[in-house]
Design a protein around this motif. Structure first.
Motif, mmCIF file in Angstrom:
data_model
loop_
_atom_site.group_PDB
_atom_site.id
_atom_site.type_symbol
_atom_site.label_atom_id
_atom_site.label_comp_id
_atom_site.label_asym_id
_atom_site.label_seq_id
_atom_site.Cartn_x
_atom_site.Cartn_y
_atom_site.Cartn_z
ATOM 1 N N THR A 1 -62.276 -48.852 -26.610
ATOM 2 C CA THR A 1 -63.655 -49.499 -26.197
ATOM 3 C C THR A 1 -64.071 -50.783 -26.816
ATOM 4 O O THR A 1 -64.422 -51.567 -26.005
ATOM 5 N N ARG B 1 -70.146 -39.121 -24.322
ATOM 6 C CA ARG B 1 -69.430 -40.011 -24.115
ATOM 7 C C ARG B 1 -70.032 -41.355 -24.842
ATOM 8 O O ARG B 1 -69.120 -42.088 -25.286
ATOM 9 N N SER C 1 -58.056 -41.257 -24.111
ATOM 10 C CA SER C 1 -58.921 -40.412 -23.905
ATOM 11 C C SER C 1 -57.870 -39.152 -23.443
ATOM 12 O O SER C 1 -56.966 -39.497 -22.499
ATOM 13 N N GLU C 2 -57.882 -37.905 -23.953
ATOM 14 C CA GLU C 2 -56.961 -36.881 -23.961
ATOM 15 C C GLU C 2 -57.276 -36.468 -22.490
ATOM 16 O O GLU C 2 -56.187 -35.971 -21.706
ATOM 17 N N TRP C 3 -58.395 -36.547 -21.827
ATOM 18 C CA TRP C 3 -58.534 -35.807 -20.680
ATOM 19 C C TRP C 3 -58.000 -36.752 -19.316
ATOM 20 O O TRP C 3 -57.553 -36.256 -18.189
ATOM 21 N N ALA D 1 -65.709 -40.261 -15.392
ATOM 22 C CA ALA D 1 -65.555 -39.308 -16.661
ATOM 23 C C ALA D 1 -66.528 -38.139 -16.541
ATOM 24 O O ALA D 1 -66.534 -37.240 -17.139
ATOM 25 N N GLU E 1 -61.287 -43.107 -29.593
ATOM 26 C CA GLU E 1 -61.318 -43.829 -28.521
ATOM 27 C C GLU E 1 -62.409 -45.181 -28.684
ATOM 28 O O GLU E 1 -62.228 -45.934 -27.714
ATOM 29 N N GLU F 1 -67.288 -44.772 -15.999
ATOM 30 C CA GLU F 1 -68.153 -43.574 -16.939
ATOM 31 C C GLU F 1 -68.578 -42.598 -15.967
ATOM 32 O O GLU F 1 -68.530 -41.473 -16.387
ATOM 33 N N LYS G 1 -68.410 -40.584 -28.200
ATOM 34 C CA LYS G 1 -66.867 -40.416 -28.344
ATOM 35 C C LYS G 1 -66.247 -41.912 -28.052
ATOM 36 O O LYS G 1 -65.302 -42.073 -28.818
ATOM 37 N N THR G 2 -66.943 -42.621 -27.155
ATOM 38 C CA THR G 2 -65.955 -43.761 -26.619
ATOM 39 C C THR G 2 -66.301 -44.961 -27.732
ATOM 40 O O THR G 2 -65.713 -45.969 -27.511
ATOM 41 N N LYS H 1 -53.088 -35.162 -22.794
ATOM 42 C CA LYS H 1 -53.352 -34.244 -23.556
ATOM 43 C C LYS H 1 -51.955 -33.483 -23.834
ATOM 44 O O LYS H 1 -51.675 -32.666 -24.870
#
Lengths: 259, 232
Positions: free
Chosen positions: A88, A75, B86-88, A12, A84, A9, A78-79, B126
């Motif tokens: 998770t 995050r 995760s695209e990044w 990211a 995603e 995390e 999204k996760t 991506k």
């Protein structure tokens, strides 16, 4: 497992936050340079540039701290609640570990952003004249003396201040985690539902605060300010724990990823 | 052999809409099981229940003899029917992520499969094509030496050559003695590798039998039987 979640995390979050940090430092350095130019020049252009730089510098600090919160929150969403989420939620971790990891990483990001902002201010202020710097040192010295005097006369005030800070920092994040989780319970218009719930929660909080304030004021004047401080701390802890447990319940029992 | 997946009177409703109605299943360990059904039959719901992503409304589901929990996720490799990466991230980062959380992740196996695809580990996810993203997801799943692989629609939406790659990757890379739970409606493509077939429709089990035994008993392929049973 929490340390693993934290590690990923933080990576990211900081891969994006670093650019905001660089912008803050760049504006601080630019301000520092422009002060030196201004002091050595009668030209008003440097002064105008300085005002612009200071304006952008303040924006950059606000953006840095705002981004630290926003990245942590986004995050979380999204996760857990987008595609995603499949990754998770298939990890061998409990919902408690997930929430703790995400909360800690967001807190670290906010604290780091705040610390960097203060560091940038030192860089910015280093450009001022020696007398101006002395005034700042004297000001911080006076603040330090005031805190020391308060702590000497009533050490509990300092303890309450520190505990209050510790329970308030995660509260905003946990509330937002909870609000986002509730929004996911709806099968359609989830973002609208999240916003609606947030507004409802804020209204409820305002009503309860206004009902409790007179009682706190009475207690503060007639009984003890410490009692009021500790009651407020207990309420905040209850909010923190309640939001954590509610979010955990939703993630464990009610998430349905339909992408 | 012990049951790797068990359902006992399993019910799942979304509000008033039933998704699964009284599912009873006992899947023995080992083999390739096809969970076959038309769209909306309850396949993904059953899989999500097995992964602990949903909770049953009634009954229970056990994976390796225990309720879905982090312990079962540690030995279950899951490939969802959705883009989940995760695209990044770079491909390498995604592999390190999997290796970090799953102790059974085999990095060398993953790299070998990646090199077959010609994907550089430094490439950002991506920038991959849709097909390569799906293959990457499959590689990250099959690179694990899991007891149970759950693959939800692994060959839907890909070209025939990619389907061959996917099915090869599944059969060549699964851990010895492991169970593969393949969920799909493209039966003809996977029939050659199936050892056991489960037909599901409207949340109920219509068939639960060894694949070869069913073919011999019915005198037709599973694909033909499916078309006959679920004809509109």
């Amino acid at each position: 497992m929490v340390t693993k979640i934290l590690k990923h995390e933080l990576y990211a979050i900081f891969r994006v936050l670093i650019f905001f940090g660089i912008a803050v430092l760049a504006f601080a350095v630019a301000g520092r340079v422009l002060i030196a130019v201004m002091l050595g020049s009668a030209d008003g252009t440097a002064g105008l540039l300085f005002v612009l730089v200071v304006m952008f510098y303040i924006f950059a600090i606000c953006a840095l701290i705002g981004a630290a919160y926003a990245l942590g929150i986004s995050r979380f969403y999204k996760t857990l609640f987008t595609g995603e989420g499949y990754m998770t939620l298939s990890l061998p971790v409990t919902p408690s570990q997930l929430i703790t990891g995400k909360l800690l990483s967001s807190l670290i990001a906010v604290i780091a952003a705040t610390a960097l902002s203060f560091l940038s201010m030192l860089i910015f202020l280093a450009g001022w004249s020696a007398s101006a710097m002395q005034e700042f040192y004297d000001l911080f010295g006076e603040i330090g003396n005031a805190i020391a005097t308060i702590a000497w006369n009533d050490p509990w005030l300092v303890v309450e201040g520190v505990v209050n800070l510790i329970v308030t920092l995660p509260m905003i994040l946990l509330l937002l985690f909870f609000v986002i989780s509730v929004g996911q319970l709806f099968t359609s218009r989830r973002k609208l539902a999240t916003f609606g719930f947030a507004v409802g929660l804020y209204i409820a909080y305002s009503i309860i605060s206004s009902l409790l304030m007179p009682h706190f004021a009475y207690l503060s004047v007639n009984v003890s300010t410490h009692l009021v401080s500790w009651i407020q701390i207990v309420i905040k802890i209850a909010i923190d724990v309640g939001c954590f447990l509610a979010t955990r319940y939703i993630i464990k029992n009610k998430v349905n990823l339909v992408i | 052999m012990s049951a790797i997946l068990q359902c006992e009177g399993l019910y799942k409703s979304y509000g008033n809409a039933p998704a699964l109605s009284g599912i009873d299943l006992s899947i023995e360990e080992g083999g390739v099981i096809g969970l076959l059904g038309p769209n909306g039959s309850g396949k993904s719901t059953l899989i999500k229940l097995a992964m602990g992503m949903l909770q049953p409304t009634g009954g229970r589901i056990l994976v390796g003899g225990i309720k879905p929990c982090p312990q079962t996720k540690a030995f279950t490799a899951y490939l969802p029917d959705a883009h989940f990466l995760s695209e990044w991230m770079t491909v390498d980062r995604a592999m390190k992520f999997s290796a970090d959380f799953f102790t059974d992740f085999d990095g060398a196996k993953a790299e070998s499969m990646l090199s077959r695809l010609g994907i550089s580990p430094q490439q950002k996810i991506k920038t991959l094509s849709k097909g390569n993203k799906e293959k990457l997801g499959l590689i990250l799943t099959m690179a694990r030496n899991a007891r149970l692989y759950i693959l939800d629609e692994p060959i839907a939406g890909v070209d025939p050559a990619a389907r061959d790659f996917i099915l090869d990757a599944v059969m060549l890379n699964r851990a010895p003695g492991s169970t593969v739970f393949l969920c799909t409606h493209l039966i003809a493509d996977i029939e050659p590798i199936l050892t056991h077939a489960i037909f599901i429709c409207n949340g109920r089990i219509m068939l639960d039998a060894p694949a070869e035994e069913t073919r011999q008993r019915e005198g037709k392929t599973l694909d033909e039987l499916f078309r006959e049973m679920f004809r509109w």
